[in-house]
Design an enzyme around this catalytic site. Structure first.
Site, PDB file in Angstrom:
ATOM      1  N   GLY A  24       0.717  -1.368  -0.068  1.00  0.00           N
ATOM      2  CA  GLY A  24      -0.072  -0.046   0.025  1.00  0.00           C
ATOM      3  C   GLY A  24       0.967   1.425   0.061  1.00  0.00           C
ATOM      4  N   CYS A  25       1.833   1.248   0.833  1.00  0.00           N
ATOM      5  CA  CYS A  25       2.892   2.393   1.002  1.00  0.00           C
ATOM      6  C   CYS A  25       3.646   2.782  -0.346  1.00  0.00           C
ATOM      7  CB  CYS A  25       3.717   2.423   1.946  1.00  0.00           C
ATOM      8  SG  CYS A  25       2.702   2.282   3.648  1.00  0.00           S
TER       9      CYS A  25
END
Length: 157
Positions: free
Chosen positions: A48-49
């Protein structure tokens, strides 16, 4: 570490000086007179990051043309950030806040829901700081995917 107070539009942006991926100090004051997006994320090189950072990278030219800079902050150490910057060819500063002091000051560390459980950790958050150092937008619990597109729509960029 206790839960932190959330920031609202009009609040002064909490000052900070943190090391970047090269261990050089970067301060919010360095951006005085400019708009800057300050976003907080849990961990470099996670799916996600990575998606979020690459979205900012891919939209950076348009943001910069609109007079907006970008800074990412996580609890990762500078060495991990350096690997992340190199692997993803990131072109904006990532800052290290391992003791989570800045995260807490911005309301980006505390209780959150994760897979139905309440946990304490980094709250994925994004802020727009105006030229006068005030919070112009405060978004908590943002999604990694599609967030930058929504932000651009909200800011008319």
């Amino acid at each position: 570490m206790s839960a932190s107070t959330r920031l609202s539009v009009g609040d002064p942006a909490p000052a900070f000086t943190l090391p970047d991926s090269q261990d050089d100090p970067v301060s919010l004051a360095d951006y005085a007179g400019r708009k800057v997006i300050v976003y907080f994320y849990p961990a470099a090189s996670t799916p996600g990051c990575t998606k979020q950072a690459c979205d900012f990278r891919d939209n950076l030219a348009e943001l910069n043309e609109s007079g907006i800079d970008v800074i990412g902050i996580s609890p990762d150490k500078p060495a991990k950030l350096a690997k992340f910057v190199a692997a993803e060819e990131l072109t904006f500063p990532l800052l290290s806040d391992p003791d989570k002091t800045v995260l807490a000051a911005w309301g980006a560390f505390g209780e959150k829901k994760m897979y139905g459980k309440t946990v304490t950790g980094v709250i994925r958050s994004t802020f727009l700081v105006d030229e006068d150092g005030k919070i112009a937008a405060a978004q908590y619990n943002v999604r990694a995917t599609g967030h930058v597109a929504k932000l651009r729509r909200d800011l008319s960029v």
